[in-house]
Design an enzyme around this catalytic site. Structure first.
Site, PDB file in Angstrom:
ATOM      1  N   ASP A  31       0.923  -1.236   0.097  1.00 13.97           N
ATOM      2  CA  ASP A  31       0.031   0.073  -0.140  1.00 13.97           C
ATOM      3  C   ASP A  31       0.921   1.272  -0.205  1.00 13.97           C
ATOM      4  OD1 ASP A  31      -3.261   0.383   0.829  1.00 13.97           O
ATOM      5  OD2 ASP A  31      -1.964   2.025   0.961  1.00 13.97           O
ATOM      6  N   PHE A 153     -16.323 -11.325  -6.066  1.00 11.47           N
ATOM      7  CA  PHE A 153     -17.485 -10.973  -5.730  1.00 11.47           C
ATOM      8  C   PHE A 153     -18.133 -11.185  -4.287  1.00 11.47           C
ATOM      9  CE2 PHE A 153     -17.338 -13.150  -9.733  1.00 11.47           C
ATOM     10  CZ  PHE A 153     -18.085 -12.252 -10.554  1.00 11.47           C
ATOM     11  N   LEU A 154     -16.852 -10.838  -3.294  1.00 11.52           N
ATOM     12  CA  LEU A 154     -17.466 -11.022  -1.744  1.00 11.52           C
ATOM     13  C   LEU A 154     -18.269  -9.935  -1.270  1.00 11.52           C
ATOM     14  CD1 LEU A 154     -15.244  -8.707  -0.406  1.00 11.52           C
ATOM     15  CD2 LEU A 154     -13.602 -10.560  -1.109  1.00 11.52           C
ATOM     16  N   ASN A 209     -23.871  -7.249 -10.133  1.00 12.31           N
ATOM     17  CA  ASN A 209     -24.342  -6.423  -9.075  1.00 12.31           C
ATOM     18  C   ASN A 209     -25.602  -5.510  -9.487  1.00 12.31           C
ATOM     19  OD1 ASN A 209     -22.344  -6.872  -7.271  1.00 12.31           O
ATOM     20  ND2 ASN A 209     -21.129  -5.420  -7.470  1.00 12.31           N
ATOM     21  N   ALA A 253     -37.639  -6.394   1.160  1.00 15.51           N
ATOM     22  CA  ALA A 253     -38.119  -5.036   0.705  1.00 15.51           C
ATOM     23  C   ALA A 253     -37.365  -4.313   1.954  1.00 15.51           C
ATOM     24  CB  ALA A 253     -39.478  -5.046   0.584  1.00 15.51           C
ATOM     25  N   GLY A 254     -37.244  -2.942   1.752  1.00 18.44           N
ATOM     26  CA  GLY A 254     -36.877  -1.921   2.947  1.00 18.44           C
ATOM     27  C   GLY A 254     -36.494  -0.718   2.428  1.00 18.44           C
ATOM     28  N   CYS A 261     -20.412  -0.801  -3.126  1.00 20.26           N
ATOM     29  CA  CYS A 261     -20.649  -1.682  -4.527  1.00 20.26           C
ATOM     30  C   CYS A 261     -21.897  -1.172  -5.518  1.00 20.26           C
ATOM     31  CB  CYS A 261     -20.432  -3.209  -4.417  1.00 20.26           C
ATOM     32  SG  CYS A 261     -18.822  -3.653  -3.764  1.00 20.26           S
ATOM     33  N   LYS A 264     -22.245   2.453  -6.449  1.00 18.09           N
ATOM     34  CA  LYS A 264     -21.043   2.761  -7.392  1.00 18.09           C
ATOM     35  C   LYS A 264     -21.352   2.099  -8.629  1.00 18.09           C
ATOM     36  CE  LYS A 264     -16.899   1.151  -6.185  1.00 18.09           C
ATOM     37  NZ  LYS A 264     -16.086   0.616  -7.508  1.00 18.09           N
ATOM     38  N   LYS A 322     -25.295  -2.327   6.066  1.00 18.56           N
ATOM     39  CA  LYS A 322     -26.170  -3.407   6.284  1.00 18.56           C
ATOM     40  C   LYS A 322     -25.273  -4.004   7.837  1.00 18.56           C
ATOM     41  CE  LYS A 322     -22.801  -6.324   3.934  1.00 18.56           C
ATOM     42  NZ  LYS A 322     -22.703  -7.785   2.866  1.00 18.56           N
TER      43      LYS A 322
HETATM   44  C1  UDX Z   1     -22.450  -6.677  -2.896  1.00 19.61           C
HETATM   45  C2  UDX Z   1     -22.383  -7.999  -3.613  1.00 19.61           C
HETATM   46  O1  UDX Z   1     -23.336  -8.818  -2.918  1.00 19.61           O
HETATM   47  C3  UDX Z   1     -21.061  -8.518  -3.631  1.00 19.61           C
HETATM   48  O2  UDX Z   1     -21.110  -9.834  -4.361  1.00 19.61           O
HETATM   49  C4  UDX Z   1     -20.014  -7.698  -4.337  1.00 19.61           C
HETATM   50  O3  UDX Z   1     -18.805  -8.076  -4.359  1.00 19.61           O
HETATM   51  C5  UDX Z   1     -20.155  -6.266  -3.750  1.00 19.61           C
HETATM   52  O4  UDX Z   1     -21.536  -5.836  -3.538  1.00 19.61           O
HETATM   53  P1  UDX Z   1     -22.146  -5.762  -0.298  1.00 19.61           P
HETATM   54  O5  UDX Z   1     -22.035  -4.464  -0.881  1.00 19.61           O
HETATM   55  O6  UDX Z   1     -20.930  -6.336   0.668  1.00 19.61           O
HETATM   56  O7  UDX Z   1     -21.828  -6.780  -1.742  1.00 19.61           O
HETATM   57  O8  UDX Z   1     -23.593  -6.045   0.227  1.00 19.61           O
HETATM   58  P2  UDX Z   1     -24.806  -7.244   0.018  1.00 19.61           P
HETATM   59  O9  UDX Z   1     -24.882  -7.979   0.995  1.00 19.61           O
HETATM   60  O10 UDX Z   1     -24.834  -7.610  -1.271  1.00 19.61           O
HETATM   61  O11 UDX Z   1     -25.891  -5.865   0.368  1.00 19.61           O
HETATM   62  C6  UDX Z   1     -25.950  -4.761  -0.400  1.00 19.61           C
HETATM   63  C7  UDX Z   1     -27.031  -3.801   0.196  1.00 19.61           C
HETATM   64  O12 UDX Z   1     -28.317  -4.270  -0.332  1.00 19.61           O
HETATM   65  C8  UDX Z   1     -27.325  -3.543   1.487  1.00 19.61           C
HETATM   66  O13 UDX Z   1     -27.586  -2.193   1.948  1.00 19.61           O
HETATM   67  C9  UDX Z   1     -28.352  -4.387   1.877  1.00 19.61           C
HETATM   68  O14 UDX Z   1     -29.066  -4.175   3.086  1.00 19.61           O
HETATM   69  C10 UDX Z   1     -29.204  -4.360   0.745  1.00 19.61           C
HETATM   70  N1  UDX Z   1     -30.332  -5.407   0.595  1.00 19.61           N
HETATM   71  C11 UDX Z   1     -29.753  -6.597   0.013  1.00 19.61           C
HETATM   72  C12 UDX Z   1     -31.584  -5.245   0.550  1.00 19.61           C
HETATM   73  O15 UDX Z   1     -31.905  -4.088   0.752  1.00 19.61           O
HETATM   74  N2  UDX Z   1     -32.377  -6.202   0.455  1.00 19.61           N
HETATM   75  C13 UDX Z   1     -32.055  -7.567  -0.023  1.00 19.61           C
HETATM   76  O16 UDX Z   1     -32.844  -8.419  -0.012  1.00 19.61           O
HETATM   77  C14 UDX Z   1     -30.541  -7.865  -0.147  1.00 19.61           C
END
Ligand code: UDX
EC number: 1.1.1.22
Length: 438
Positions: A31, A153-154, A209, A253-254, A261, A264, A322
């Site tokens: 880094d 994809f993590l 995504n 839903a929410g 990710c 962006k 989250k």
């Molecule tokens: C995501 C992708 O899942 C991952 O594969 C990629 O590499 C990076 O982006 P991440 O950003 O860590 O991962 O979060 P994720 O668990 O996918 O949730 C993203 C957002 O969606 C959160 O704000 C979550 O609260 C929201 N969400 C998720 C919902 O509102 N409803 C859902 O059913 C699922």
């Protein structure tokens, strides 16, 4: 065993480095930030990710993982070089490739023999070819190299599990031998391998995504319709999700998606399409719906308070985008809190991981790590992140602390009928307030 360098110790870089070290490779993480490298070398992990600290410590102790600012040495000592630097979005929606370009140019100058350059960061289509060009331009003398696109994809919060149990491994390259070597490297983790050309690999990441974001925006619009016609979106989602062509995931839903990710990458994908002279209409709607969902929720909170938030004490439970992370990037809670403040509300917040980070971003908001303390004298408790510990809340205790037993739940964590039984007015997203599902 391979000698691996990982450039960039952000989220992806750090997790990738630790996981490769864990399966026995020799990994050196680079880094440009000396303070970060110093802290990492002392075992301080700058991000909140369950299990990552332990993984880093044990591999450092075993001598398989180290941190440095010395890119030249890291490159010269390694045969496979992962690029995992940041790719933020610029004002105009384009992806900012400055960090990638900077890393590649330094890399080009430091090459001593053949290297495989693996792109882990999420980058626009055409980046693999651009890397090749930057490398060729930057080399002082021609040294052979290969470029492989291997998107990540993590998910935050489950990053280590996701790395060790991938659904699929995408490897995009024009160079079959280099692709095979990266494939072998990943074999230890399992997961179905998808070998592609570089452009398709780069698009798979954005497409995945964008599709997941679309699922979320779709169910959020369904929720809005449910509210109008008196249906229950959680039952609709369950009924839909049992069709295995649809699947049950990402139909919660929410208040919409946040994080580093989805917001962006959806905007970047829209721009990529625009630059290719294509209007990606669905994606435009996905993004718009996600913004509107936060605004609708603020309206919902205001309405539950009788139409006026001025001077009202509101507690917001959950700040991170989250659960299981302290990441506040594009967190819906931040927008919601700011909008409530604009309406004159006095906000107190709770988050078990992100409270101290959030206080700097939210002037005028007391950010606490105890949900009960945060709820004292509240006229409304708003749920913005579905942290697991909220499921164990003692509602009798909560009722005795708040000024009004009113919960507005942006994550549909509880059954409306049960909340009514516990003496709360409970408002959620896309579900009738009472009697709720039977
Ligand atoms: C995501 C992708 O899942 C991952 O594969 C990629 O590499 C990076 O982006 P991440 O950003 O860590 O991962 O979060 P994720 O668990 O996918 O949730 C993203 C957002 O969606 C959160 O704000 C979550 O609260 C929201 N969400 C998720 C919902 O509102 N409803 C859902 O059913 C699922």
């Amino acid at each position: 065993m391979e000698r691996i360098a990982v450039i960039g110790t952000g989220y992806v870089g750090l997790v990738t480095g630790c996981c490769y070290a864990e399966i026995g490779h020799e990994v050196i993480c680079v880094d440009i930030d000396p303070d970060k490298v110093r802290r990492l070398s002392l075992g301080e992990i700058p991000i909140y990710e369950p299990g990552l600290g332990e993984l880093a410590a044990s591999n450092q102790a075993a001598g398989r993982l180290s941190f440095t600012t010395d890119l030249a040495r890291a490159v010269q000592d390694s045969s496979i070089i992962f690029i995992a630097v940041g790719t933020p979005t610029l004002e105009n929606g384009e992806v900012d490739m400055q960090q990638v370009r900077g890393a590649v140019e330094t890399l080009a100058r430091q090459m001593n023999d053949y290297k495989i350059i693996v792109m882990k960061s999420t980058v626009p289509v055409g980046t693999s070819r651009r890397i090749r060009q930057w490398m060729e331009e930057g080399q002082q003398r021609p040294v052979p190299f290969s470029v492989v696109s291997n998107p990540e994809f993590l998910r935050e919060g489950t990053a280590i599990h996701d790395t060790f149990h991938p659904d699929r491994v995408v490897i995009g390259s024009d160079d079959a031998d280099a692709a095979l070597r990266v494939e072998r490297l990943q074999a230890a983790f399992g997961g179905e391998v998808v070998r592609t050309d570089p452009e398709s690999a780069e698009l798979i990441k954005y497409a995945s995504n964008a599709f997941l974001a679309a699922k979320i925006s779709f169910i959020n619009e369904m929720a809005n319709v449910c509210e109008k016609v008196g249906a229950d979106v959680s039952l609709v989602a369950r009924g839909m999700g049992l069709d295995n062509r649809i699947g049950p995931k990402f139909l919660q839903a929410g208040i919409g998606y946040g994080g580093s990710c989805f917001p962006k990458d959806t905007r970047a994908q829209l721009k990529i399409a625009q630059n290719a002279d294509y209007d990606f209409r669905i994606l435009r709607a996905v993004i718009e719906v996600n913004t509107l969902q936060r605004e609708r929720f603020v309206e919902k909170v205001t309405a539950a308070l009788g139409g006026n938030a001025t001077g009202r004490s509101i507690t917001v439970w959950g700040l991170a985008f989250k659960p299981n992370t302290d990441d506040l990037r594009d967190a819906p809670a931040l927008d919601i809190i700011r909008a409530l403040q604009e309406r004159g509300a006095v906000v107190t917040a709770y988050d078990p991981a992100a409270a101290s980070k959030a206080s700097a971003l939210l002037p005028g908001v007391r950010c606490l790590t105890d949900p009960y303390e945060a709820a004292e004298n509240a006229e409304a408790v708003v749920i913005a992140t579905d942290w697991e510990d909220l499921r164990r809340i003692d509602f009798d205790r909560l009722r005795s602390l708040v000024r009004k037993p009113l919960i507005i739940d942006g994550r549909n964590m509880f059954a409306p009928a049960e909340m009514a039984e516990k003496g709360f007015t409970y408002v959620s997203v896309g579900r009738p307030a009472f009697p709720g599902p039977v």
